[in-house]
Write an enzyme that holds these catalytic residues in place. Structure first.
Site, PDB file in Angstrom:
ATOM      1  N   SER A 156       0.970  -1.162  -0.108  1.00  0.00           N
ATOM      2  CA  SER A 156      -0.370   0.169   0.098  1.00  0.00           C
ATOM      3  C   SER A 156       0.519   1.300   0.049  1.00  0.00           C
ATOM      4  CB  SER A 156      -1.361   0.378   0.944  1.00  0.00           C
ATOM      5  OG  SER A 156      -0.521  -0.678   2.556  1.00  0.00           O
TER       6      SER A 156
ATOM      7  N   HIS B 138      -2.046  -8.800   2.026  1.00  0.00           N
ATOM      8  CA  HIS B 138      -1.727  -7.990   2.140  1.00  0.00           C
ATOM      9  C   HIS B 138      -2.912  -7.523   3.978  1.00  0.00           C
ATOM     10  CE1 HIS B 138       0.207  -3.906   3.688  1.00  0.00           C
ATOM     11  NE2 HIS B 138       0.005  -3.400   2.241  1.00  0.00           N
TER      12      HIS B 138
ATOM     13  N   HIS C  27       6.000 -13.062   7.405  1.00  0.00           N
ATOM     14  CA  HIS C  27       5.854 -11.436   7.268  1.00  0.00           C
ATOM     15  C   HIS C  27       7.053 -11.203   5.970  1.00  0.00           C
ATOM     16  CE1 HIS C  27       6.458  -7.510   7.042  1.00  0.00           C
ATOM     17  NE2 HIS C  27       5.009  -7.558   8.048  1.00  0.00           N
TER      18      HIS C  27
ATOM     19  N   ARG D 256       2.761  -5.052  17.042  1.00  0.00           N
ATOM     20  CA  ARG D 256       1.627  -5.357  17.138  1.00  0.00           C
ATOM     21  C   ARG D 256       1.013  -5.871  17.677  1.00  0.00           C
ATOM     22  NH1 ARG D 256       1.687  -2.862  10.953  1.00  0.00           N
ATOM     23  NH2 ARG D 256       3.205  -5.511  10.833  1.00  0.00           N
TER      24      ARG D 256
ATOM     25  N   ASP E  33      -2.603  -8.816  11.883  1.00  0.00           N
ATOM     26  CA  ASP E  33      -3.499  -9.371  11.515  1.00  0.00           C
ATOM     27  C   ASP E  33      -4.153 -10.624  12.465  1.00  0.00           C
ATOM     28  OD1 ASP E  33      -4.240  -7.400   9.380  1.00  0.00           O
ATOM     29  OD2 ASP E  33      -3.030  -8.951   7.927  1.00  0.00           O
TER      30      ASP E  33
END
Ligand code: CMX
Length: 425
Positions: A233, A263, A309, A318, A364
């Site tokens: 992105s 993504h 990743h 995160r 995620d």
């Protein structure tokens, strides 16, 4: 001029001069080599982009302007925006001024609602959200000033204005996409007394009796803000912006990349995977059951969403932050418990597969279970949340790029025959 803009005018002038001197002294030094495998492998690991807002060392995860993410989890997104742009955290007066500026810009043109209303009822929420960003392009101050012949040193100024206009409007747009797409009733007007994330929760219209959901959303919108320059992105947006397409075009383009399952869409797929296991095993599965289910997923040729990743080689900080939130606020929730169990199991399964370079959870893997707990159960919506946050980084990167006067992006491609010749195959 706002405090933030004044600060940036000074900072950008200094940085531009610094980069010019740096390049004059060292411009011919080599910073990366590219193998044939990298050329065919998504340019993984090739250094050749510049991003000053954040970096992602494989063994540390996200660092925003020199500060590791774990020190920023108590901050609110507006503070993070300030940090991304300036390299400092705002003081109280600075934060207040930024929040007031965003409030003053938050009204969304009525035609945006009409466009969203006209979209097919089964449109993906990301298609709706990105369309709303794109349709506002006619508001671009950059495009207007460019058409009037604005000189290059001024480019960053209207880009900054576009950034602020866009970011101010995203919570209302995101909330309307949610309410419209999932039949939640009419649009809820903004509450001018609330912060950016709190107001978003208010406009979503989900119950938040003890303020925990707003806390989660502040964390969520902070954690997803930026991830250096090479992810799909950010890189897409920066390429589009390098053609001097304004931020409305650039952000919308970048977010279309975020909508891909490898993504940002992994966010929705991940919770789907968790719920699938719970359905199959009638409740929170045991670790043995999860192990088998993960193996079956791999055997069927699918990825385990939320794991792996392109850059990271550790548990994503995160994910750590979401896990800590879940342990504090919803440790008894069976969906969250499954998320925890999956974390205990899936890295072991993925480690058995030699080709997988990173078996650890990414951002995620943890967020969906928490959103689900607070009643945000429509998981096809989750990437919109990601988008609202990621807009902070994408827009900040866009402003910096225009301030530094970076040129149009144009790497070189070759046909396979030419590569064969080049390496003497
Ligand atoms: N499950 C199954 N297979 C996986 C895997 C996973 N979670 N992660 C990697 N692999 C596979 C890849 O598909 C690839 O297989 P092929 O060579 O057959 O195509 C192989 O392992 C090597 O991949 P890699 O070098 O380890 O990882 P990449 O840099 O190519 O891809 C990523 C990274 C994120 C796309 C990949 O790990 C993946 O698909 N993960 C699941 C989807 C996901 O969670 N995406 C969100 C990432 C965060 C974000 O950007 O938003």
């Amino acid at each position: 001029m706002s405090i933030l803009k004044e600060k940036l005018a000074k900072k950008f002038a200094e940085e531009k001069a610094d980069i010019a001197a740096f390049l004059k002294a060292h411009g011919d030094k080599e910073v990366s080599k590219v193998t044939l495998a990298q050329a065919y492998g998504g340019l993984r690991g090739v250094k050749g982009l510049v991003c000053d807002t954040s970096e992602v060392p494989p063994d540390k995860g996200l660092i925003i302007r020199g500060i590791e993410l774990k020190y920023l989890t108590e901050k609110i997104p507006e503070e993070i925006l300030w940090l991304l742009l300036t390299g400092e955290l705002p003081n109280e007066a600075e934060l207040e001024e930024l929040q007031a500026d965003l409030k003053a810009r938050e009204n969304v043109p009525a035609y945006v609602w009409a466009v969203l209303d006209a979209m097919p009822a089964d449109s993906h929420p990301m298609a709706m959200f990105n369309t709303a960003v794109l349709v506002m392009q006619k508001e671009s101050k950059f495009a207007k000033r460019y058409a009037e012949g604005m000189p290059k040193p001024e480019y960053w100024d209207p880009t900054y204005e576009d950034m602020m206009d866009i970011i101010a409007k995203l919570p209302a747009i995101g909330a309307y996409v949610y309410r419209k797409r999932f039949g939640k009733g009419p649009r809820i007007e903004s509450d001018k007394s609330m912060d950016w994330a709190g107001n978003y929760v208010h406009m979503l219209g989900l119950p938040d009796p003890n303020g925990e959901f707003s806390k989660l959303m502040r964390l969520y919108l902070t954690l997803h803000c930026d991830h250096e320059g090479g992810n799909v992105s950010a890189y897409t947006a920066s390429t589009v912006s390098s053609a001097l397409s304004d931020l409305y075009y650039a952000l919308s383009a970048g977010l279309n990349g975020l909508a891909g399952p490898l993504h940002g869409l992994a966010n929705q797929e991940c919770l789907g995977w968790i719920l699938e296991t719970m359905k199959k095993f009638n409740g929170a599965p045991t670790e043995e059951e999860l192990y088998k289910f993960a193996e079956e997923t791999l055997a069927s040729g699918k990825v385990v969403p939320g794991y792996g990743h392109a850059v990271l080689r550790i548990t994503d900080p995160r994910f750590d932050a979401f896990l800590a939130f879940g342990k504090k606020y919803c440790s008894a929730d069976p969906v969250f418990q499954t998320v925890e169990r999956v974390f205990n199991v899936v890295p072991k399964v993925l480690s058995q597969v030699q080709k997988i370079k990173d078996p650890w959870p990414n951002v995620d893997a943890g967020s969906g279970g928490l959103l689900y707990h607070y009643g945000l159960t429509e998981f096809s919506y989750y990437t919109v949340l990601f988008s609202i946050s990621r807009a902070l980084g994408i827009c900040a990167q866009g402003v910096v790029a225009r301030a530094m006067g970076y040129p149009i992006t144009r790497p070189k491609s070759l046909p396979t025959a030419a590569y064969k010749k080049l390496v003497g195959a």
